[in-house]
Design a protein around this motif. Structure first.
Motif, PDB file in Angstrom:
ATOM      1  N   ASP A  57      -5.131   6.658   3.294  1.00  7.07           N
ATOM      2  CA  ASP A  57      -6.309   7.502   3.053  1.00  7.07           C
ATOM      3  C   ASP A  57      -6.421   7.880   1.582  1.00  7.07           C
ATOM      4  O   ASP A  57      -7.517   7.897   1.006  1.00  7.07           O
ATOM      5  CB  ASP A  57      -6.242   8.769   3.907  1.00  7.07           C
ATOM      6  CG  ASP A  57      -6.611   8.525   5.358  1.00  7.07           C
ATOM      7  OD1 ASP A  57      -7.177   7.447   5.649  1.00  7.07           O
ATOM      8  OD2 ASP A  57      -6.342   9.395   6.196  1.00  7.07           O
ATOM      9  N   TYR A  61      -9.647   7.306  -0.668  1.00  3.47           N
ATOM     10  CA  TYR A  61     -10.396   8.396  -1.299  1.00  3.47           C
ATOM     11  C   TYR A  61     -10.464   8.188  -2.816  1.00  3.47           C
ATOM     12  O   TYR A  61     -11.508   8.407  -3.442  1.00  3.47           O
ATOM     13  CB  TYR A  61      -9.756   9.758  -1.008  1.00  3.47           C
ATOM     14  CG  TYR A  61      -9.660  10.141   0.443  1.00  3.47           C
ATOM     15  CD1 TYR A  61     -10.447   9.539   1.417  1.00  3.47           C
ATOM     16  CD2 TYR A  61      -8.745  11.120   0.863  1.00  3.47           C
ATOM     17  CE1 TYR A  61     -10.342   9.896   2.747  1.00  3.47           C
ATOM     18  CE2 TYR A  61      -8.646  11.483   2.198  1.00  3.47           C
ATOM     19  CZ  TYR A  61      -9.437  10.860   3.137  1.00  3.47           C
ATOM     20  OH  TYR A  61      -9.317  11.221   4.468  1.00  3.47           O
ATOM     21  N   GLY A 100     -15.144  13.890   0.603  1.00  2.00           N
ATOM     22  CA  GLY A 100     -14.487  14.788   1.562  1.00  2.00           C
ATOM     23  C   GLY A 100     -15.323  15.041   2.799  1.00  2.00           C
ATOM     24  O   GLY A 100     -14.798  15.096   3.912  1.00  2.00           O
ATOM     25  N   ALA A 103     -15.162  12.005   5.011  1.00  2.00           N
ATOM     26  CA  ALA A 103     -13.844  11.890   5.640  1.00  2.00           C
ATOM     27  C   ALA A 103     -13.678  12.828   6.832  1.00  2.00           C
ATOM     28  O   ALA A 103     -12.802  12.620   7.671  1.00  2.00           O
ATOM     29  CB  ALA A 103     -12.748  12.168   4.607  1.00  2.00           C
ATOM     30  N   GLY A 104     -14.529  13.856   6.907  1.00  2.00           N
ATOM     31  CA  GLY A 104     -14.393  14.846   7.975  1.00  2.00           C
ATOM     32  C   GLY A 104     -15.317  14.642   9.158  1.00  2.00           C
ATOM     33  O   GLY A 104     -15.283  15.428  10.109  1.00  2.00           O
ATOM     34  N   ARG A 260     -12.403  17.986   3.206  1.00  2.00           N
ATOM     35  CA  ARG A 260     -12.207  17.239   4.451  1.00  2.00           C
ATOM     36  C   ARG A 260     -11.808  18.146   5.599  1.00  2.00           C
ATOM     37  O   ARG A 260     -12.382  18.070   6.698  1.00  2.00           O
ATOM     38  CB  ARG A 260     -11.128  16.170   4.244  1.00  2.00           C
ATOM     39  CG  ARG A 260     -10.899  15.270   5.460  1.00  2.00           C
ATOM     40  CD  ARG A 260      -9.656  14.421   5.308  1.00  2.00           C
ATOM     41  NE  ARG A 260      -8.423  15.208   5.407  1.00  2.00           N
ATOM     42  CZ  ARG A 260      -7.196  14.701   5.282  1.00  2.00           C
ATOM     43  NH1 ARG A 260      -7.036  13.406   5.029  1.00  2.00           N
ATOM     44  NH2 ARG A 260      -6.134  15.478   5.390  1.00  2.00           N
ATOM     45  N   THR A 263     -14.631  20.437   6.683  1.00  2.00           N
ATOM     46  CA  THR A 263     -15.675  19.688   7.396  1.00  2.00           C
ATOM     47  C   THR A 263     -15.244  19.401   8.829  1.00  2.00           C
ATOM     48  O   THR A 263     -16.045  19.519   9.769  1.00  2.00           O
ATOM     49  CB  THR A 263     -15.987  18.374   6.657  1.00  2.00           C
ATOM     50  OG1 THR A 263     -16.303  18.668   5.293  1.00  2.00           O
ATOM     51  CG2 THR A 263     -17.153  17.644   7.309  1.00  2.00           C
ATOM     52  N   LYS A 264     -13.991  19.014   9.020  1.00  2.00           N
ATOM     53  CA  LYS A 264     -13.476  18.785  10.380  1.00  2.00           C
ATOM     54  C   LYS A 264     -13.585  20.062  11.212  1.00  2.00           C
ATOM     55  O   LYS A 264     -13.988  20.029  12.382  1.00  2.00           O
ATOM     56  CB  LYS A 264     -12.010  18.334  10.328  1.00  2.00           C
ATOM     57  CG  LYS A 264     -11.800  16.903   9.846  1.00  2.00           C
ATOM     58  CD  LYS A 264     -10.320  16.564   9.849  1.00  2.00           C
ATOM     59  CE  LYS A 264     -10.065  15.126   9.432  1.00  2.00           C
ATOM     60  NZ  LYS A 264      -8.616  14.811   9.402  1.00  2.00           N
TER      61      LYS A 264
END
Length: 387
Positions: A57, A61, A100, A103-104, A260, A263-264
């Motif tokens: 990852d 990124y 980011g 990625a989330g 990230r 956001t998750k």
């Protein structure tokens, strides 16, 4: 046999020394990092304060952020050469936001943003070639050369919108469609600190909260709305609290891992049926508001340099990876060279590809409709429209 061995050895000798070193070195598979705690509004718990970064990852990124940075610098160069025309808003410095956020979430989730959209266009899946060709107004662009800098689109990416704040009610509408269709999808609806005082944003907040829409409202706070600092434009600069009855987070927007994880967390909140949530990403743009703005009349060069030296998102990720044995300096330099070549190749295409012909001016107004005629500015001139 001896000839075969000598050929193998000769091949190894031709490889760059750095590649041989990288190939022979073993790296850690992952590492855990402490990240900045998010400020919370109407939330008892927030995102975790640690994040796990795998080597895979991290390299991904890093390459994505370097690509966005180099893409924007190339756009700057082409604009100054008058190859790119019209409005052009660059996002270098804000790479941790677009990378980011992507990625989330899932590829099936949705995203809509304002006019500083090149980075999001790339992270949503379009190629550098399609983006640069769109910037130069060529047929190979993602909108066939008819959209330009502010109007790029991809699957589950709705632009690129030129009217300040107008994309926010649209984002709430996309979230309504997600709920209506019964899909566990969310819509990331982005706007800047300059748009945060718009009345339509508060109307969208209200409707999203009433209907519990799976909408993540995201304010990219880069500290300046055009040339006006947030302190001069807003009575309250706590943008994450602006939703009032909507929970909010204030996030370090210069740290790709912090973005990230936040956001998750926000996506999980929406998928659980709890309604909308608001995120404020504290970030910074190195360029001016647009290419017509030198960016130093309302802030000092020293301020920009201080952010570059202390908070640059690419530098922060690079230091983490190198210091925790997730990658070597040589390996990351190889990625830099690869990215530069990709950008140069795309720029060559974007300057050589033909412009769309005039007869295609009316194309693509509707999707999957039979051809029809469109009246031009002169009522006796007709253009054919093909879906």
């Amino acid at each position: 046999m001896l000839a075969a061995v000598s050929r193998v050895l000769a091949g190894a000798a031709r490889k760059p020394a750095s590649r041989v070193l990288v190939a022979s070195r073993s790296f850690a598979s992952d590492a855990t990092f402490e990240i900045r705690k998010c400020d919370l509004h109407r939330l008892e718990e927030g995102p975790p304060e640690t994040a796990v970064l795998t080597r895979e990852d991290g390299l991904r990124y890093y390459k994505m952020m370097q690509t966005v940075r180099r893409l924007e610098l190339k756009a700057d160069q082409l604009y100054k050469q008058k190859i790119i025309r019209g409005f052009c808003h660059l996002c270098d410095g804000q790479e941790a936001c677009c990378v980011g956020l992507e990625a989330g979430i899932n590829p099936t989730d949705h995203l809509i943003t304002a006019y500083r959209a090149h980075g999001f266009t790339f992270t949503r899946g379009l190629t550098v070639r399609e983006i640069l060709a769109e910037l130069t107004g060529r047929r190979g662009g993602c909108a066939k050369g008819k959209g330009g800098s502010m109007h790029m689109y991809a699957k589950n990416f709705y632009g690129g919108n030129g009217i300040v704040g107008a994309q926010v009610p649209l984002g709430a509408g996309i979230a309504l469609a997600c709920k209506y269709n019964g899909k566990e999808e969310v819509c990331l609806t982005l706007y800047g600190d300059g748009a945060a005082n718009q009345g339509q944003i508060f109307e969208a907040y209200n409707m999203a909260a009433l209907w519990k829409l799976p909408c993540i409202f995201i304010c990219e706070n880069n500290r300046y709305g055009m040339g006006t600092s947030v302190e001069r434009a807003a009575a309250s600069t706590d943008y994450y609290k602006r939703g009032d009855f909507i929970p909010g987070l204030r996030v370090d927007g210069m740290d790709v891992l912090c973005v990230r994880e936040a956001t998750k967390f926000a996506a999980a909140h929406c998928r659980a049926g709890k309604g909308p949530i608001l995120m404020e990403l504290q970030t910074y743009r190195y360029h001016g508001h647009s290419m017509s703005d030198p960016g130093v009349s309302y802030r000092t060069r020293e301020e920009i340099q201080e952010v570059r030296s202390k908070s640059d998102p690419i530098m922060l990720l690079k230091d983490r990876m190198v210091n925790n044995d997730l990658a070597s300096v040589e390996e990351l330099k190889e990625i830099d060279v690869e990215v530069r070549k990709e950008i140069e190749d795309a720029a060559q295409f974007a300057t050589a590809d033909p412009e769309p012909p005039l007869e295609e001016l009316g194309y693509h107004i509707y999707c999957n409709d039979p051809p029809f005629e469109v009246r031009g500015a002169n009522q006796w001139i007709k253009f054919k429209s093909v879906s």
